[in-house]
Design an enzyme around this catalytic site. Sequence first.
Site, PDB file in Angstrom:
ATOM      1  N   ARG A  90       4.569   3.149   6.994  1.00 18.41           N
ATOM      2  CA  ARG A  90       4.537   4.591   6.736  1.00 18.41           C
ATOM      3  C   ARG A  90       5.419   5.012   5.563  1.00 18.41           C
ATOM      4  O   ARG A  90       6.144   6.000   5.606  1.00 18.41           O
ATOM      5  CB  ARG A  90       5.010   5.356   7.983  1.00 18.41           C
ATOM      6  CG  ARG A  90       4.544   6.786   7.993  1.00 18.41           C
ATOM      7  CD  ARG A  90       5.441   7.614   8.885  1.00 18.41           C
ATOM      8  NE  ARG A  90       4.726   8.721   9.519  1.00 18.41           N
ATOM      9  CZ  ARG A  90       5.277   9.545  10.386  1.00 18.41           C
ATOM     10  NH1 ARG A  90       6.523   9.373  10.755  1.00 18.41           N
ATOM     11  NH2 ARG A  90       4.583  10.520  10.902  1.00 18.41           N
ATOM     12  N   ARG A  99       1.276   5.854  -0.571  1.00 18.41           N
ATOM     13  CA  ARG A  99       1.527   5.591   0.835  1.00 18.41           C
ATOM     14  C   ARG A  99       0.910   4.272   1.273  1.00 18.41           C
ATOM     15  O   ARG A  99      -0.081   3.831   0.693  1.00 18.41           O
ATOM     16  CB  ARG A  99       1.028   6.755   1.711  1.00 18.41           C
ATOM     17  CG  ARG A  99      -0.413   7.055   1.559  1.00 18.41           C
ATOM     18  CD  ARG A  99      -0.817   8.452   1.094  1.00 18.41           C
ATOM     19  NE  ARG A  99       0.163   9.373   0.637  1.00 18.41           N
ATOM     20  CZ  ARG A  99       0.379  10.555   1.207  1.00 18.41           C
ATOM     21  NH1 ARG A  99      -0.279  10.912   2.268  1.00 18.41           N
ATOM     22  NH2 ARG A  99       1.255  11.364   0.695  1.00 18.41           N
TER      23      ARG A  99
HETATM   24  N1  ROI Z   1      -6.097  10.075  -3.340  1.00 15.80           N
HETATM   25  C1  ROI Z   1      -7.077   9.208  -3.031  1.00 15.80           C
HETATM   26  N2  ROI Z   1      -7.913   8.803  -3.996  1.00 15.80           N
HETATM   27  N3  ROI Z   1      -7.245   8.730  -1.779  1.00 15.80           N
HETATM   28  C2  ROI Z   1      -6.430   9.109  -0.764  1.00 15.80           C
HETATM   29  O1  ROI Z   1      -6.612   8.659   0.377  1.00 15.80           O
HETATM   30  C3  ROI Z   1      -5.394  10.025  -1.043  1.00 15.80           C
HETATM   31  N4  ROI Z   1      -4.560  10.442  -0.078  1.00 15.80           N
HETATM   32  C4  ROI Z   1      -3.585  11.312  -0.319  1.00 15.80           C
HETATM   33  C5  ROI Z   1      -3.331  11.869  -1.707  1.00 15.80           C
HETATM   34  C6  ROI Z   1      -1.951  11.495  -2.142  1.00 15.80           C
HETATM   35  C7  ROI Z   1      -3.479  13.383  -1.642  1.00 15.80           C
HETATM   36  N5  ROI Z   1      -4.280  11.364  -2.683  1.00 15.80           N
HETATM   37  C8  ROI Z   1      -5.259  10.485  -2.375  1.00 15.80           C
HETATM   38  O2  ROI Z   1      -2.819  11.709   0.671  1.00 15.80           O
END
Ligand code: ROI
Length: 165
Positions: A90, A99
């Site tokens: 996490r 993340r």
């Molecule tokens: N951007 C992409 N392409 N895929 C994600 O899963 C994703 N998840 C997020 C943020 C950082 C907003 N951008 C993302 O949490």
Amino acid sequence: GQKLMPLNTIAYLGLGSNLDNPAAHIKRAVLEIAEFEETLLLARSSLYQSRPLGPQDQADFINAVVKIETGLSPQNLLKACQELEIKHGRIKKRHWGERTLDIDILLYGNKTVDLPELSIPHKGLKERDFVLLPLAEIEPELVLPCGETVRELCQNLQAFHLHRV
Ligand code: ROI
């Protein structure tokens, strides 16, 4: 063996990772979701590599969507997803940043949930190509609570910033 349980609600989860071998996190998380109590994994999309939404000075994401049938309430499903995120380290370095594992409840039957900690359908669902395309791969004719199908929402997207891997 076969799980014995009251199964009732079809739900869709969105998975994303862009740290520490993202594809491995997503593949492992799919297997772990299949082991949630009172839950069957019904379908999984391909893995997609997507450009980051948010700050551009971060790695591409790997995204996928799974379809489950579950006896867990939305709150208990959220808890199970959050425990899995913790298990995967996490790491969240900054707002809208990189993340190790993010799991969002996209849809939970036809239910809408409006709580501080949980919004269903997921807020970004209708604008995010990295959610809609994997969802369309497994369920194009799915009708969202707003009345539109996943296929129609995909047609509204201006451009795609992702590809299957
Ligand atoms: N951007 C992409 N392409 N895929 C994600 O899963 C994703 N998840 C997020 C943020 C950082 C907003 N951008 C993302 O949490």
